[in-house]
Motif scaffolding. Structure first.
Motif, mmCIF file in Angstrom:
data_model
loop_
_atom_site.group_PDB
_atom_site.id
_atom_site.type_symbol
_atom_site.label_atom_id
_atom_site.label_comp_id
_atom_site.label_asym_id
_atom_site.label_seq_id
_atom_site.Cartn_x
_atom_site.Cartn_y
_atom_site.Cartn_z
ATOM 1 N N LYS A 213 0.820 -1.205 0.000
ATOM 2 C CA LYS A 213 0.000 0.000 0.000
ATOM 3 C C LYS A 213 0.859 1.262 0.000
ATOM 4 O O LYS A 213 0.420 2.321 -0.469
ATOM 5 N N GLN A 214 2.071 1.164 0.521
ATOM 6 C CA GLN A 214 2.994 2.305 0.511
ATOM 7 C C GLN A 214 3.840 2.341 -0.758
ATOM 8 O O GLN A 214 4.773 3.129 -0.857
ATOM 9 N N GLN A 215 3.529 1.457 -1.689
ATOM 10 C CA GLN A 215 4.236 1.357 -2.963
ATOM 11 C C GLN A 215 5.699 0.945 -2.772
ATOM 12 O O GLN A 215 6.543 1.239 -3.612
ATOM 13 N N GLY B 205 3.394 -3.609 -9.709
ATOM 14 C CA GLY B 205 3.860 -2.312 -9.254
ATOM 15 C C GLY B 205 5.295 -2.040 -9.651
ATOM 16 O O GLY B 205 5.692 -0.888 -9.856
ATOM 17 N N TYR C 234 7.093 -1.761 -3.428
ATOM 18 C CA TYR C 234 6.797 -3.006 -4.121
ATOM 19 C C TYR C 234 7.937 -4.022 -4.015
ATOM 20 O O TYR C 234 7.688 -5.226 -3.874
#
Length: 481
Positions: free
Chosen positions: A234-236, A268, A238
């Motif tokens: 969710k915080q990218q 991502g 990845y």
């Protein structure tokens, strides 16, 4: 939740005995009794979590159930004691609980003894009994009463937080869980549920921190590791998420959740084919979902692997048992737009097998897509029949009108112009209809007549290529005056 069975009752009895023993300095006796019961506790009465909590397995774990039962004990340093009179009253409750089917009787007796000035232990014990009977709202009310009487009642905060998480009220759960930690409740369960609540309220950085603490205290519970992976995603972050998922997959290769989350992380990271490998593996495991197969198909479309895309779209349709035709119709439209007519026809033919059960909107879409493919393939009267069927259902279906116009544009321009003019009356299709009509007239060397149509098309949807085309037509028209 089922009534508690005999070993659980023995534990409650031991804990209540401990209430009278604490004032005598005998906390060790209570702890020893609790430890003995832990080894034989029958916790099968715990109910499955509510739907919104299905992705947490800790509710069914022996560790969680023991931790909840352990909340009947007493921590004399930060939690309320009972008076001598209250000890005698609790002894009577204990006598009732020694009987079969005694939960309701015990609750009535506790309610009788519980006064405004009574120890918060009474409210807390009543709440625990309601919690065990799965009467969560009643239990929550009594936990809150216990907290009101004794503001530092850590166990009451913890159990109230558990109820809010069970109910999916994550925002409400946060104050209870953070207070639990503040009062010294540094357990993996408290941190893990705190992470889950933070993640469910889109506070992913806080969720990451809480999950890391939970894993530090309990590295074996998979829920916390999966939660950490999701918070990273969710915080990218990845790369971190994909790496963590890789570790989880090594330990639990049959868990589809880990493979799918890692696939999303690969997407991502702009590595779609690595994601495709994960989706394919989940399909081989027999655990694919319609969503995962659609994602796989979309990857193959972007990679121009039309055959594999069609296979994946059809697999998604099969998983849905053919109950959602709008998805394969969307897929067929995508494939047709990319020029994959053969694969688009495969999709449409599969949906057409259930043509009689389609709702009007899906039937119209099927017919239009079939017609579009036929037009692209140079179809004859068959396409006309299909399109006229669509127009009969909806005379203002601009897409069907446009397709009819394109069909007739090859050989019967007068009919094509008729349908372009009808389509231009549909606001959504006016720009395209004016453009196609103008192009048809240019093809007939009627440049002057085409200019107003092309200008209107440009006014509605300005494009550099259309602007250049309009200028060329105007130059030609001017040179032929």
């Amino acid at each position: 939740m089922m009534m508690m069975r005999e070993p659980m009752r023995i534990y409650l009895m031991s804990a209540l005995i401990g209430l009278s023993a604490v004032s005598q300095g005998q906390e060790a006796v209570l702890e020893a009794a609790a430890n003995v019961v832990y080894s034989e506790a029958d916790t099968s009465g715990f109910k499955e979590p509510q739907r919104q909590m299905n992705d947490l397995s800790i509710w069914d774990s022996e560790r969680f159930q023991k931790a909840f039962l352990g909340s009947y004990g007493v921590n004399a340093d930060i939690e309320p004691r009972v008076t001598v009179v209250e000890q005698e009253q609790m002894q009577k409750v204990l006598d009732v609980l020694s009987e079969e089917d005694s939960m309701e009787k015990a609750l009535k007796l506790l309610t009788k003894y519980n006064k405004e000035a009574s120890s918060a232990i009474f409210d807390f014990t009543i709440a625990n009994l309601h919690f065990q009977m799965d009467e969560l709202e009643v239990a929550l009310r009594f936990y809150e009463q216990a907290i009101e009487k004794f503001p530092n009642f850590r166990r009451a905060y913890k159990n109230a937080g558990l109820i809010q998480v069970r109910n999916g009220a994550f925002k409400k759960a946060l104050p209870y869980l953070t207070k639990t930690v503040e009062l010294g409740g540094h357990t993996s369960l408290a941190y893990g549920l705190l992470g889950y609540a933070y993640g469910s309220t889109d506070q992913h950085l806080s969720a990451e921190s809480a999950y890391r603490m939970a894993i530090l205290l309990d590295p074996e519970t998979v829920d916390w590791q999966l939660g950490l992976a999701r918070s990273l995603f969710k915080q990218q972050k990845y790369g971190d998420a994909a790496s963590l998922c890789g570790s989880l997959i090594e330990k639990n290769p049959e868990s589809a959740d880990f493979w799918l989350l890692q696939a999303n992380a690969y997407l991502g990271m702009k590595q779609p084919m690595r994601a495709a490998e994960n989706y394919e593996y989940v399909n081989l495991m027999g655990k694919a979902t319609a969503e995962s197969m659609t994602m796989l198909a979309d990857i193959y479309v972007n990679e121009e692997r039309w055959d594999l895309a069609a296979d994946s779209y059809l697999r998604a349709y099969e998983i849905d048992n053919g109950e959602n035709p709008s998805k394969p119709l969307r897929a067929a439209k995508i494939l047709a737009a990319r020029g994959a007519l053969k694969e688009s026809k495969r999709m449409l033919n599969r949906v057409a097998e259930r043509k009689a059960s389609l709702v009007e909107a899906d039937l119209k879409e099927l017919l239009k897509l079939q017609a579009r493919v036929m037009v692209s393939e140079g179809g004859g009267e068959d396409v006309v029949q299909v399109l006229e069927e669509v127009v009969a259902v909806d005379p203002l279906d601009g897409e069907a009108l446009m397709l009819l116009a394109q069909h007739y544009g090859r050989n019967v321009p007068e009919k094509a112009i008729f349908y372009y003019e009808r389509a231009a009356n549909v606001e959504k299709h006016e720009a395209e209809a004016k453009l196609r009509h103008g192009q048809l007239l240019v093809g007939q060397s009627k440049y002057q007549d085409a200019i107003p149509l092309l200008r209107r098309a440009y006014e509605l949807k300005p494009r550099s290529d259309l602007e250049d085309y309009l200028k060329q037509v105007e130059r030609i028209a001017k040179s032929r005056r």
